[in-house]
Enzyme design. Structure first.
Site, PDB file in Angstrom:
ATOM      1  N   GLU A   1       0.823  -1.210   0.000  1.00  0.00           N
ATOM      2  CA  GLU A   1       0.000   0.000   0.000  1.00  0.00           C
ATOM      3  C   GLU A   1       0.860   1.263   0.000  1.00  0.00           C
ATOM      4  OE1 GLU A   1      -4.125  -1.055   2.158  1.00  0.00           O
ATOM      5  OE2 GLU A   1      -2.347  -1.595   3.341  1.00  0.00           O
TER       6      GLU A   1
ATOM      7  N   GLU B   1      -3.915  -9.569   3.613  1.00  0.00           N
ATOM      8  CA  GLU B   1      -4.644  -9.318   4.860  1.00  0.00           C
ATOM      9  C   GLU B   1      -5.751 -10.328   5.144  1.00  0.00           C
ATOM     10  OE1 GLU B   1      -2.729  -5.312   4.046  1.00  0.00           O
ATOM     11  OE2 GLU B   1      -3.534  -6.989   2.878  1.00  0.00           O
TER      12      GLU B   1
END
Length: 259
Positions: free
Chosen positions: A111, A131
């Site tokens: 990210e 995740e």
């Protein structure tokens, strides 16, 4: 200024920020987030610094993302208004930021890279948003940026499986700008930065701001409003706006001032 979780080096107009927690593959915890907020505030506010490069310390990782061990041990989570690593919610910086991905870029590490304007990746770089495998979700921008950058179906394929993607596949998918030999990511990022520095810095900032603001509205609205964007108005009022055409007509290299 001295930092604990980052190394900051200035090379001319370029600020190089090295995520510096190699003992945990440069994973990010709350103190690092707040520190990096200050690092990138300093870069954004420094008129002498025109481009930033972000990389990771050591040879294995750019960043493994969120420090899950810190979190599991009861470490307080959180970051400043600029988001994960001081970058993922930093929407007001019109200076270019380049990610030099020198190894693993997982979860929040990916990210961070996606929040940059360019991604230069070493051959050993690996990208993923894993995740869901640990019961979390990529809420530091990954779920929004990846579909915008590579298209919905391709992004869904990565996000829903949490699979690992090589640097070469990242290039094919379109989120990596260049793949280089292991150990050469930072040098290649500096090469890209120096190519950008040949252009007018005010023009670069106006271009970046126009792209990002324009993507949020219709094409018709973007074209109608772009000359009112702050960076475009600053460009039109700058010394560089005069210097560029003058240097071209005089057949010489322009002397950019960034104002």
């Amino acid at each position: 200024m001295t930092y604990e979780f980052a190394k900051v080096e200035r090379k001319g107009r370029i600020t190089i920020v090295t995520l510096n927690r190699p003992e945990v593959m440069n994973a990010m915890h709350s103190p690092a987030h707040f520190e990096l907020h200050r690092v990138f505030d300093e870069f954004a506010n420094d008129p002498e610094q025109w481009i930033a490069i972000v990389t990771g310390a050591g040879e294995k990782a750019f960043s493994a993302g969120n420090d899950l061990k810190w979190q599991a041990a009861g470490g307080k989570r959180g970051w400043d208004k600029s988001g994960f690593a001081g970058l993922t919610e930093r929407f007001d910086c019109d200076k270019p930021i380049i990610a030099a991905v020198n190894g693993v870029a997982m979860g929040g590490g990916f990210e961070i890279a996606l929040a940059c304007d360019l991604i230069i990746a070493a051959e050993n770089a690996v990208f993923a948003l894993p995740e869901p495998r640990v019961g979390l979700a990529a809420l530091a921008g990954g779920l929004h940026r990846l579909p915008r950058q590579i298209g919905l179906k391709r992004a869904m394929g990565m996000i829903l499986t949490g699979r690992h993607v090589s640097a070469r596949e990242g290039f094919e998918l379109g989120f990596v700008n260049e793949v280089v030999s292991q150990g050469q990511a930072l040098a290649a990022a500096e090469r890209w930065a120096n190519l950008i520095l040949q252009n007018g810095p005010m023009s670069i900032r106006a271009s970046k701001q126009t792209i990002h603001r324009g993507l949020g509205v219709s094409l018709e609205q973007a074209l109608a409003e772009q000359r009112d964007y702050p960076a475009v108005k600053a460009l039109a009022a700058s010394e560089d706006y005069i210097e560029g055409p003058k240097a071209f007509s005089e057949k010489r290299a322009p002397q950019w001032k960034g104002r």
